[in-house]
Design a protein around this motif. Structure first.
Motif, PDB file in Angstrom:
ATOM      1  N   LEU A  84       0.861  -1.172   0.000  1.00  0.00           N
ATOM      2  CA  LEU A  84       0.000   0.000   0.000  1.00  0.00           C
ATOM      3  C   LEU A  84       0.897   1.221   0.000  1.00  0.00           C
ATOM      4  O   LEU A  84       1.837   1.305   0.798  1.00  0.00           O
ATOM      5  CB  LEU A  84      -0.889   0.004   1.243  1.00  0.00           C
ATOM      6  N   MET A  85       0.633   2.173  -0.893  1.00  0.00           N
ATOM      7  CA  MET A  85       1.453   3.374  -0.946  1.00  0.00           C
ATOM      8  C   MET A  85       0.584   4.601  -1.139  1.00  0.00           C
ATOM      9  O   MET A  85      -0.315   4.615  -1.978  1.00  0.00           O
ATOM     10  CB  MET A  85       2.461   3.307  -2.076  1.00  0.00           C
ATOM     11  N   CYS A  96      -3.096  19.640  -3.258  1.00  0.00           N
ATOM     12  CA  CYS A  96      -2.174  18.502  -3.167  1.00  0.00           C
ATOM     13  C   CYS A  96      -2.823  17.299  -3.843  1.00  0.00           C
ATOM     14  O   CYS A  96      -4.008  17.027  -3.634  1.00  0.00           O
ATOM     15  CB  CYS A  96      -1.889  18.187  -1.701  1.00  0.00           C
ATOM     16  N   LEU A  97      -2.044  16.594  -4.629  1.00  0.00           N
ATOM     17  CA  LEU A  97      -2.492  15.354  -5.244  1.00  0.00           C
ATOM     18  C   LEU A  97      -2.115  14.210  -4.323  1.00  0.00           C
ATOM     19  O   LEU A  97      -0.949  14.060  -3.948  1.00  0.00           O
ATOM     20  CB  LEU A  97      -1.844  15.157  -6.616  1.00  0.00           C
ATOM     21  N   VAL A  98      -3.106  13.405  -3.942  1.00  0.00           N
ATOM     22  CA  VAL A  98      -2.875  12.218  -3.125  1.00  0.00           C
ATOM     23  C   VAL A  98      -3.144  11.019  -4.024  1.00  0.00           C
ATOM     24  O   VAL A  98      -4.251  10.840  -4.520  1.00  0.00           O
ATOM     25  CB  VAL A  98      -3.810  12.179  -1.898  1.00  0.00           C
ATOM     26  N   GLU A  99      -2.105  10.208  -4.233  1.00  0.00           N
ATOM     27  CA  GLU A  99      -2.232   9.004  -5.042  1.00  0.00           C
ATOM     28  C   GLU A  99      -2.076   7.797  -4.134  1.00  0.00           C
ATOM     29  O   GLU A  99      -1.194   7.759  -3.286  1.00  0.00           O
ATOM     30  CB  GLU A  99      -1.153   8.974  -6.120  1.00  0.00           C
ATOM     31  N   LEU A 100      -2.953   6.815  -4.324  1.00  0.00           N
ATOM     32  CA  LEU A 100      -2.929   5.590  -3.532  1.00  0.00           C
ATOM     33  C   LEU A 100      -2.817   4.416  -4.491  1.00  0.00           C
ATOM     34  O   LEU A 100      -3.528   4.365  -5.492  1.00  0.00           O
ATOM     35  CB  LEU A 100      -4.222   5.478  -2.716  1.00  0.00           C
ATOM     36  N   THR A 101      -1.916   3.497  -4.181  1.00  0.00           N
ATOM     37  CA  THR A 101      -1.848   2.233  -4.913  1.00  0.00           C
ATOM     38  C   THR A 101      -1.909   1.090  -3.906  1.00  0.00           C
ATOM     39  O   THR A 101      -1.389   1.194  -2.798  1.00  0.00           O
ATOM     40  CB  THR A 101      -0.570   2.098  -5.776  1.00  0.00           C
ATOM     41  N   ASP A 102      -2.564   0.012  -4.305  1.00  0.00           N
ATOM     42  CA  ASP A 102      -2.711  -1.177  -3.463  1.00  0.00           C
ATOM     43  C   ASP A 102      -2.674  -2.379  -4.405  1.00  0.00           C
ATOM     44  O   ASP A 102      -3.539  -2.547  -5.255  1.00  0.00           O
ATOM     45  CB  ASP A 102      -4.039  -1.120  -2.706  1.00  0.00           C
ATOM     46  N   GLY A 103      -1.659  -3.226  -4.284  1.00  0.00           N
ATOM     47  CA  GLY A 103      -1.575  -4.344  -5.228  1.00  0.00           C
ATOM     48  C   GLY A 103      -0.516  -5.315  -4.808  1.00  0.00           C
ATOM     49  O   GLY A 103       0.159  -5.110  -3.825  1.00  0.00           O
ATOM     50  N   GLU A 104      -0.426  -6.337  -5.475  1.00  0.00           N
ATOM     51  CA  GLU A 104      -1.019  -6.813  -6.704  1.00  0.00           C
ATOM     52  C   GLU A 104      -2.191  -7.742  -6.406  1.00  0.00           C
ATOM     53  O   GLU A 104      -2.129  -8.574  -5.532  1.00  0.00           O
ATOM     54  CB  GLU A 104       0.028  -7.582  -7.517  1.00  0.00           C
ATOM     55  N   TRP A 105      -3.228  -7.631  -7.209  1.00  0.00           N
ATOM     56  CA  TRP A 105      -4.445  -8.404  -7.062  1.00  0.00           C
ATOM     57  C   TRP A 105      -4.665  -9.292  -8.273  1.00  0.00           C
ATOM     58  O   TRP A 105      -4.437  -8.863  -9.402  1.00  0.00           O
ATOM     59  CB  TRP A 105      -5.652  -7.465  -6.962  1.00  0.00           C
ATOM     60  N   SER A 106      -5.184 -10.468  -8.046  1.00  0.00           N
ATOM     61  CA  SER A 106      -5.653 -11.314  -9.134  1.00  0.00           C
ATOM     62  C   SER A 106      -6.965 -10.710  -9.630  1.00  0.00           C
ATOM     63  O   SER A 106      -7.807 -10.295  -8.825  1.00  0.00           O
ATOM     64  CB  SER A 106      -5.900 -12.738  -8.636  1.00  0.00           C
ATOM     65  N   GLU A 107      -7.149 -10.668 -10.928  1.00  0.00           N
ATOM     66  CA  GLU A 107      -8.377 -10.105 -11.489  1.00  0.00           C
ATOM     67  C   GLU A 107      -9.614 -10.880 -11.047  1.00  0.00           C
ATOM     68  O   GLU A 107     -10.719 -10.330 -11.026  1.00  0.00           O
ATOM     69  CB  GLU A 107      -8.297 -10.060 -13.009  1.00  0.00           C
ATOM     70  N   SER A 108      -9.441 -12.125 -10.647  1.00  0.00           N
ATOM     71  CA  SER A 108     -10.577 -12.945 -10.221  1.00  0.00           C
ATOM     72  C   SER A 108     -10.791 -12.940  -8.704  1.00  0.00           C
ATOM     73  O   SER A 108     -11.696 -13.612  -8.215  1.00  0.00           O
ATOM     74  CB  SER A 108     -10.384 -14.387 -10.706  1.00  0.00           C
ATOM     75  N   ASP A 109      -9.994 -12.170  -7.964  1.00  0.00           N
ATOM     76  CA  ASP A 109     -10.122 -12.127  -6.502  1.00  0.00           C
ATOM     77  C   ASP A 109     -11.489 -11.535  -6.134  1.00  0.00           C
ATOM     78  O   ASP A 109     -11.803 -10.408  -6.520  1.00  0.00           O
ATOM     79  CB  ASP A 109      -9.002 -11.272  -5.903  1.00  0.00           C
ATOM     80  N   PRO A 110     -12.312 -12.263  -5.371  1.00  0.00           N
ATOM     81  CA  PRO A 110     -13.644 -11.748  -5.035  1.00  0.00           C
ATOM     82  C   PRO A 110     -13.607 -10.526  -4.109  1.00  0.00           C
ATOM     83  O   PRO A 110     -14.593  -9.800  -4.015  1.00  0.00           O
ATOM     84  CB  PRO A 110     -14.324 -12.940  -4.353  1.00  0.00           C
ATOM     85  N   HIS A 111     -12.474 -10.272  -3.453  1.00  0.00           N
ATOM     86  CA  HIS A 111     -12.359  -9.123  -2.553  1.00  0.00           C
ATOM     87  C   HIS A 111     -11.953  -7.850  -3.293  1.00  0.00           C
ATOM     88  O   HIS A 111     -12.065  -6.758  -2.737  1.00  0.00           O
ATOM     89  CB  HIS A 111     -11.343  -9.417  -1.444  1.00  0.00           C
ATOM     90  N   LEU A 112     -11.492  -7.967  -4.521  1.00  0.00           N
ATOM     91  CA  LEU A 112     -10.990  -6.831  -5.290  1.00  0.00           C
ATOM     92  C   LEU A 112     -11.996  -5.677  -5.383  1.00  0.00           C
ATOM     93  O   LEU A 112     -11.652  -4.542  -5.037  1.00  0.00           O
ATOM     94  CB  LEU A 112     -10.555  -7.289  -6.680  1.00  0.00           C
ATOM     95  N   PRO A 113     -13.231  -5.892  -5.787  1.00  0.00           N
ATOM     96  CA  PRO A 113     -14.142  -4.756  -5.899  1.00  0.00           C
ATOM     97  C   PRO A 113     -14.475  -4.116  -4.556  1.00  0.00           C
ATOM     98  O   PRO A 113     -14.665  -2.903  -4.470  1.00  0.00           O
ATOM     99  CB  PRO A 113     -15.393  -5.336  -6.571  1.00  0.00           C
ATOM    100  N   PHE A 114     -14.503  -4.916  -3.486  1.00  0.00           N
ATOM    101  CA  PHE A 114     -14.806  -4.373  -2.167  1.00  0.00           C
ATOM    102  C   PHE A 114     -13.656  -3.498  -1.659  1.00  0.00           C
ATOM    103  O   PHE A 114     -13.871  -2.423  -1.098  1.00  0.00           O
ATOM    104  CB  PHE A 114     -15.104  -5.497  -1.164  1.00  0.00           C
TER     105      PHE A 114
END
Length: 133
Positions: A84-85, A96-114
């Protein structure tokens, strides 16, 4: 693999936003659910957005007023090991621009959209909190 990416423009100085991301008492003012622990290199931050859900993040790096980098060490689903960054940068218009990245996720991970929804909501809460201060 997918990396979640979010960004928001906040009308506040980077120092105020960085404080809201790293000070536990400030985090309690905007983050969803309960917040415990500490945001410091090697320390663990635990977020519980709902009574039955919690995530623990170990802080790997801090760059004053610029970045927070954490690694998931505990959580539901496939959270463990994800990075997480938060990156903060000044915009020409004074915001101020705040950018957030969180990864890596499998495209099929059921938790991804949540998780994606959670971070979007959390950033809007951060914006409201910092701009009201």
């Amino acid at each position: 693999m997918v990396t979640l990416k979010h960004a928001i423009k906040i009308a506040a100085p980077r120092a105020a936003i960085y404080r809201a991301l790293t000070d536990i008492d400030a985090m309690r003012g905007w983050h969803l659910g309960t917040v415990d622990g500490a945001v410091a290199p090697g320390e663990v931050l635990t977020l519980a957005p709902k009574p039955d859900t919690h995530f623990s993040w170990r802080t790997e790096a801090l760059e004053a007023d610029s970045a927070v980098v954490q690694a998931a060490i505990e959580g539901t689903g496939s959270t463990i090991g994800k990075k997480l960054m938060f990156k903060l940068s000044d915009l020409d218009d004074g915001r101020c621009l705040v950018e957030l990245t969180d990864g890596e996720w499998s495209e099929s991970d059921p938790h991804l959209p949540f998780c994606n929804t959670h971070w979007g909501e959390a950033l809007h809460n951060l914006k409201s909190y910092v701009e009201k201060a």
